[in-house]
Design a protein around this motif. Structure first.
Motif, PDB file in Angstrom:
ATOM      1  N   LYS A  28       0.820  -1.208   0.000  1.00 44.98           N
ATOM      2  CA  LYS A  28       0.000   0.000   0.000  1.00 44.98           C
ATOM      3  C   LYS A  28       0.847   1.248   0.000  1.00 44.98           C
ATOM      4  CE  LYS A  28      -3.664   2.360   2.552  1.00 44.98           C
ATOM      5  NZ  LYS A  28      -4.549   2.324   3.743  1.00 44.98           N
ATOM      6  N   ALA A  29       1.895   1.255   0.876  1.00 45.54           N
ATOM      7  CA  ALA A  29       2.757   2.437   0.976  1.00 45.54           C
ATOM      8  C   ALA A  29       3.594   2.621  -0.273  1.00 45.54           C
ATOM      9  CB  ALA A  29       3.657   2.328   2.195  1.00 45.54           C
ATOM     10  N   GLY A  30       3.953   1.513  -0.909  1.00 42.78           N
ATOM     11  CA  GLY A  30       4.855   1.632  -2.054  1.00 42.78           C
ATOM     12  C   GLY A  30       4.171   1.545  -3.396  1.00 42.78           C
ATOM     13  N   LYS A  31       2.835   1.515  -3.418  1.00 47.07           N
ATOM     14  CA  LYS A  31       2.094   1.332  -4.657  1.00 47.07           C
ATOM     15  C   LYS A  31       2.456   2.346  -5.723  1.00 47.07           C
ATOM     16  CE  LYS A  31      -2.613   0.912  -6.436  1.00 47.07           C
ATOM     17  NZ  LYS A  31      -4.054   0.947  -6.110  1.00 47.07           N
ATOM     18  N   ASP A  32       2.491   3.616  -5.312  1.00 47.15           N
ATOM     19  CA  ASP A  32       2.817   4.667  -6.274  1.00 47.15           C
ATOM     20  C   ASP A  32       4.232   5.192  -6.070  1.00 47.15           C
ATOM     21  OD1 ASP A  32       0.199   4.575  -7.275  1.00 47.15           O
ATOM     22  OD2 ASP A  32      -0.489   5.840  -5.610  1.00 47.15           O
ATOM     23  N   ALA A  33       5.044   4.387  -5.371  1.00 45.16           N
ATOM     24  CA  ALA A  33       6.331   4.891  -4.907  1.00 45.16           C
ATOM     25  C   ALA A  33       7.319   5.174  -6.021  1.00 45.16           C
ATOM     26  CB  ALA A  33       6.958   3.904  -3.916  1.00 45.16           C
ATOM     27  N   PHE A  34       7.226   4.448  -7.135  1.00 47.81           N
ATOM     28  CA  PHE A  34       8.316   4.505  -8.089  1.00 47.81           C
ATOM     29  C   PHE A  34       7.899   4.990  -9.481  1.00 47.81           C
ATOM     30  CE2 PHE A  34       8.946   0.703  -5.286  1.00 47.81           C
ATOM     31  CZ  PHE A  34       9.759   1.364  -4.381  1.00 47.81           C
ATOM     32  N   GLU A  35       6.817   5.726  -9.574  1.00 49.96           N
ATOM     33  CA  GLU A  35       6.294   6.093 -10.875  1.00 49.96           C
ATOM     34  C   GLU A  35       6.966   7.321 -11.484  1.00 49.96           C
ATOM     35  OE1 GLU A  35       2.114   6.435 -10.453  1.00 49.96           O
ATOM     36  OE2 GLU A  35       1.782   4.282 -10.187  1.00 49.96           O
ATOM     37  N   SER A  36       7.407   8.260 -10.649  1.00 49.20           N
ATOM     38  CA  SER A  36       7.945   9.499 -11.185  1.00 49.20           C
ATOM     39  C   SER A  36       9.448   9.410 -11.386  1.00 49.20           C
ATOM     40  CB  SER A  36       7.630  10.664 -10.238  1.00 49.20           C
ATOM     41  OG  SER A  36       8.264  11.826 -10.697  1.00 49.20           O
ATOM     42  N   PRO A  37       9.954   9.910 -12.514  1.00 51.57           N
ATOM     43  CA  PRO A  37      11.387   9.855 -12.781  1.00 51.57           C
ATOM     44  C   PRO A  37      12.164  11.006 -12.131  1.00 51.57           C
ATOM     45  CG  PRO A  37      10.260  10.782 -14.668  1.00 51.57           C
ATOM     46  CD  PRO A  37       9.194  10.396 -13.671  1.00 51.57           C
ATOM     47  N   THR A  38      11.472  11.987 -11.603  1.00 51.12           N
ATOM     48  CA  THR A  38      12.178  13.141 -11.057  1.00 51.12           C
ATOM     49  C   THR A  38      12.797  12.808  -9.705  1.00 51.12           C
ATOM     50  OG1 THR A  38      10.254  14.046  -9.903  1.00 51.12           O
ATOM     51  CG2 THR A  38      10.540  14.661 -12.216  1.00 51.12           C
ATOM     52  N   PHE A  39      13.914  13.465  -9.422  1.00 52.42           N
ATOM     53  CA  PHE A  39      14.656  13.189  -8.182  1.00 52.42           C
ATOM     54  C   PHE A  39      13.796  13.446  -6.945  1.00 52.42           C
ATOM     55  CE2 PHE A  39      17.231  14.987  -4.697  1.00 52.42           C
ATOM     56  CZ  PHE A  39      17.993  13.863  -4.383  1.00 52.42           C
ATOM     57  N   VAL A  40      13.147  14.597  -6.885  1.00 53.16           N
ATOM     58  CA  VAL A  40      12.361  14.960  -5.706  1.00 53.16           C
ATOM     59  C   VAL A  40      11.252  13.948  -5.455  1.00 53.16           C
ATOM     60  CG1 VAL A  40      10.796  16.673  -4.707  1.00 53.16           C
ATOM     61  CG2 VAL A  40      12.877  17.416  -5.894  1.00 53.16           C
ATOM     62  N   ASN A  41      10.523  13.592  -6.506  1.00 56.08           N
ATOM     63  CA  ASN A  41       9.428  12.642  -6.339  1.00 56.08           C
ATOM     64  C   ASN A  41       9.927  11.242  -5.999  1.00 56.08           C
ATOM     65  OD1 ASN A  41       7.388  14.490  -6.744  1.00 56.08           O
ATOM     66  ND2 ASN A  41       7.247  14.111  -8.945  1.00 56.08           N
TER      67      ASN A  41
END
Length: 275
Positions: free
Chosen positions: A7-20
């Motif tokens: 649940k916590a990591g579901k959307d964890a890795f979608e953005s390529p930007t450093f901050v996100n």
């Protein structure tokens, strides 16, 4: 075990930007932190330590005298007696600077929390590798730098939380035993802030040890204690006489240490496989 982090990591890795990317890793690691029993156990231990110190304050650990009748021996040295609660927070003594370097009981003070923070990260990293979860992290979230930043931040946060519970425990123990509370308030606040800043150095170093030994938790624990005791005097630079300059210097040390040891941790992660 990995399912609880879905649940916590579901959307964890979608953005390529450093901050996100860093935000997503932080979200995942802090979710794990607040769902890890070891974190709460260490907070409780941190609160209990001051009560133990006050309870043994001024006691003679070996008795007033020893020897057979007719033979006089020098009395054993008494333990340090704390008359003011905030002496427990300052804790400039300890085995690392005492006359007896093997007096391990002298390590039982607030500076022990730096090692506890390292142990907390050791548990995190060892679980990542032993469970295979680290492969999921680096497969989808391939930047090792994000992992280092997130783990270090979780360690610093955990260490700061232990410092707060230690202070709370010291206050309660002081009230129950009638100890004095006189203190220079600004010096006390800056002392605590400086110790929190120093967590950046210690946690980054201990993270490097953890990623080097990976799933070998027992080796990580051994070397965390070893390096922690070697660097113990460094944690004593923050005293009740701390000033803004002390806080600035410890902040600089924390940032520089985090940067140097962070690069080392990243290098270790890049050069070793994930097995």
């Amino acid at each position: 075990m990995n399912a609880q982090y879905t649940k916590a990591g579901k959307d964890a890795f979608e953005s390529p930007t450093f901050v996100n990317r860093v935000k997503s890793m932080l979200k995942l690691d802090f979710y794990r932190l607040f769902h890890t029993p070891a974190f709460y156990i260490m907070l409780a231990v941190a609160a209990i330590i001051p009560a133990m110190i006050i309870g043994t304050s001024g006691m003679d650990p070996q008795g007033a005298s020893s020897g057979s009748p007719g033979h006089s021996t020098a009395p054993a040295a008494s333990a340090v007696e704390f008359t003011n609660v905030w002496q427990l927070v300052e804790s400039t003594g300890g085995s690392a600077v005492a006359d007896d370097p093997l007096d391990f009981a002298g390590f039982a003070n607030i500076n022990m929390l730096f090692i506890f923070a390292g142990l907390l990260m050791a548990i995190f990293v060892a679980h990542d590798y032993s469970s295979g979860f680290v492969k999921n992290i680096f497969t989808v979230h391939s930047k090792k730098t994000d992992y280092v930043i997130s783990k270090s931040a979780a360690g610093v946060f955990g260490g700061a939380g232990m410092i707060i519970t230690y202070v709370a425990g010291a206050v309660v123990a002081g009230l129950l035993t009638g100890k004095a509370f006189d203190v220079n308030l600004s010096g006390l606040v800056l002392c605590l802030i400086s110790k929190m800043f120093l967590m950046g150095v210690f946690c980054s170093l201990f993270l490097g040890i953890a990623v080097f030994f990976r799933n070998k938790l027992w080796l990580t624990i051994v070397f965390t204690f070893l390096f922690g005791m070697m660097l113990y005097p460094a944690a004593s630079v923050a005293t009740l006489s701390s000033t803004v300059i002390t806080a600035v210097l410890t902040l600089a040390a924390g940032l520089i240490g985090a940067g140097v040891f962070g690069l080392i941790s990243g290098s270790i992660l890049n050069k070793r496989d994930l097995a």
